[in-house]
Design an enzyme around this catalytic site. Structure first.
Site, PDB file in Angstrom:
ATOM      1  N   LYS A  54       0.849  -1.205   0.000  1.00  0.00           N
ATOM      2  CA  LYS A  54       0.000   0.000   0.000  1.00  0.00           C
ATOM      3  C   LYS A  54       0.875   1.241   0.000  1.00  0.00           C
ATOM      4  O   LYS A  54       0.626   2.196  -0.743  1.00  0.00           O
ATOM      5  CB  LYS A  54      -0.899   0.024   1.238  1.00  0.00           C
ATOM      6  CG  LYS A  54      -2.144  -0.793   1.118  1.00  0.00           C
ATOM      7  CD  LYS A  54      -2.933  -0.724   2.422  1.00  0.00           C
ATOM      8  CE  LYS A  54      -4.008  -1.793   2.417  1.00  0.00           C
ATOM      9  NZ  LYS A  54      -4.516  -2.135   3.735  1.00  0.00           N
ATOM     10  N   GLN A  98      -5.086  -1.562   9.504  1.00  0.00           N
ATOM     11  CA  GLN A  98      -4.977  -2.894   8.922  1.00  0.00           C
ATOM     12  C   GLN A  98      -5.611  -3.931   9.851  1.00  0.00           C
ATOM     13  O   GLN A  98      -5.288  -3.993  11.038  1.00  0.00           O
ATOM     14  CB  GLN A  98      -3.493  -3.230   8.686  1.00  0.00           C
ATOM     15  CG  GLN A  98      -3.256  -4.543   7.982  1.00  0.00           C
ATOM     16  CD  GLN A  98      -3.785  -4.556   6.552  1.00  0.00           C
ATOM     17  OE1 GLN A  98      -3.653  -3.581   5.814  1.00  0.00           O
ATOM     18  NE2 GLN A  98      -4.390  -5.661   6.155  1.00  0.00           N
ATOM     19  N   ASP A 121     -11.489   2.936   3.715  1.00  0.00           N
ATOM     20  CA  ASP A 121     -11.783   1.500   3.629  1.00  0.00           C
ATOM     21  C   ASP A 121     -13.290   1.246   3.580  1.00  0.00           C
ATOM     22  O   ASP A 121     -13.722   0.140   3.261  1.00  0.00           O
ATOM     23  CB  ASP A 121     -11.218   0.776   4.869  1.00  0.00           C
ATOM     24  CG  ASP A 121     -10.098  -0.189   4.502  1.00  0.00           C
ATOM     25  OD1 ASP A 121      -9.903  -0.435   3.298  1.00  0.00           O
ATOM     26  OD2 ASP A 121      -9.422  -0.682   5.418  1.00  0.00           O
TER      27      ASP A 121
END
Ligand code: NDP
Length: 293
Positions: A54, A98, A121
């Protein structure tokens, strides 16, 4: 018949290039650089690889990338304090924690602390609600990527019979919402569904997000269907080696389907590309600017 392979890797590269082009315009015209902060708690090897990728792709797109690596012993209060700081930081437009988190941290509290307008997200309840209400918000990268691949393959999806296997919050449910918003007739299957092969045989669009290697067999597929395989499963490949397979038996399915995503190289690369697109959108929305053309 052998199905067309939907090349997610190439599609994602195109999307990343498109995001980079717009980021450059944003910088040039408005001096604005989108910033994405990723928090990793602990040292799960798969998460480390994912976070590193990422970071690389965020920087390649011309954006600012902040990586915050915290030890597995980090307390929930400390993690939330990082999120409050990032929520208030005007240089950060997207925040991502995460998952999975260590067991002593409550995932729900963490996600709920992220500013919904920085929740690239798309996991915050506000964004989940916006998706189900058809309001603008952030859509999780994996189902968003699946929709882009379907749109590129089929064009208008209106009226199509779609089956999503899996009902997780990060893939199955948002995928079903997106297909519904695209006017498909949507069925969601899960571990309690009866006669999954029969449900599959009805589907013009089949999205498998289960996590069971090659569960969907070729004779479950409706002839001419478009198959999106989200599953990523590592199986033994002999000689002590392993390889990745999806939830769909690819070799069998490609004899029946019209189009199918491979694993790897299908849905996987789309997730980060869509995350970058979400971050660009977050920066533009915050500044009250349209996406630069
Ligand atoms: P979850 O484990 O959260 O959900 C799996 C779903 O599959 C559940 O809804 C479960 O049903 C259903 N299921 C399990 N067994 C069966 C069965 N025998 N028949 C029908 N349905 C079944 O997984 P995720 O949604 O997080 O991920 C799914 C897959 O996608 C995984 O392989 C994961 O690695 C992959 N993935 C890939 C991504 C990418 O490529 N970028 C991103 C995210 C995930 P129930 O709810 O009843 O338990």
């Amino acid at each position: 018949m052998s199905a067309a392979t939907i090349d997610g890797k190439a599609f994602a590269a195109g999307l990343r290039a498109e995001v980079a082009r717009r980021v450059a315009l944003l910088k040039e015209r408005h001096g604005l650089v989108p910033g994405l902060a990723v928090i990793l708690v602990g040292d799960d090897p798969a998460s480390q690889v994912y976070v590193r990728n990422k970071g690389i792709q965020t920087r390649e797109a011309g954006m600012r990338s902040d990586e915050i690596r915290l030890p597995a012993t980090t307390g929930e209060a400390e993690l939330l304090a990082h999120l409050h700081r990032l929520n208030a930081d005007p240089a950060i437009h997207g925040i991502l924690v995460q998952l999975p988190l260590p067991a002593h941290i409550e995932e729900r509290a963490v996600i709920a602390t992220i500013d919904p307008d920085k929740d690239v997200d798309g996991f915050h309840p506000v964004n989940v609600g916006r998706l189900s209400l058809g309001q603008p918000g952030f859509v999780p990268g994996t189902p968003k990527g699946c929709m882009k691949l379907l749109a590129a393959t089929l064009g208008d999806l209106s009226g199509r019979e779609a089956l999503v296997i899996g009902r997780s919050n990060i893939v199955g449910k948002p995928m079903a919402q997106l297909l519904l918003a695209a006017n498909c007739t949507v069925t969601i299957a899960h571990s309690r569904s009866r006669d999954l092969p029969a449900l599959c045989r009805r589907a013009e669009i089949l999205v498998a997000a289960v996590g069971r290697p090659e569960m969907v067999r070729g004779d479950w597929i409706r002839p001419g269907a478009s198959v999106i395989d989200v599953g990523v499963n590592r199986i033994a490949a002999g000689g002590g080696k392993t390889r990745l397979v999806g939830d769909v038996a690819f070799a069998e399915a490609r004899e029946v389907a019209a189009a199918i995503t491979p694993v790897p190289g299908g849905v996987g690369p789309m997730t980060i590309a869509c995350l970058l697109e979400n971050t660009l959108e977050a920066a533009c929305r915050k500044a009250g600017l349209p996406l630069p053309e």
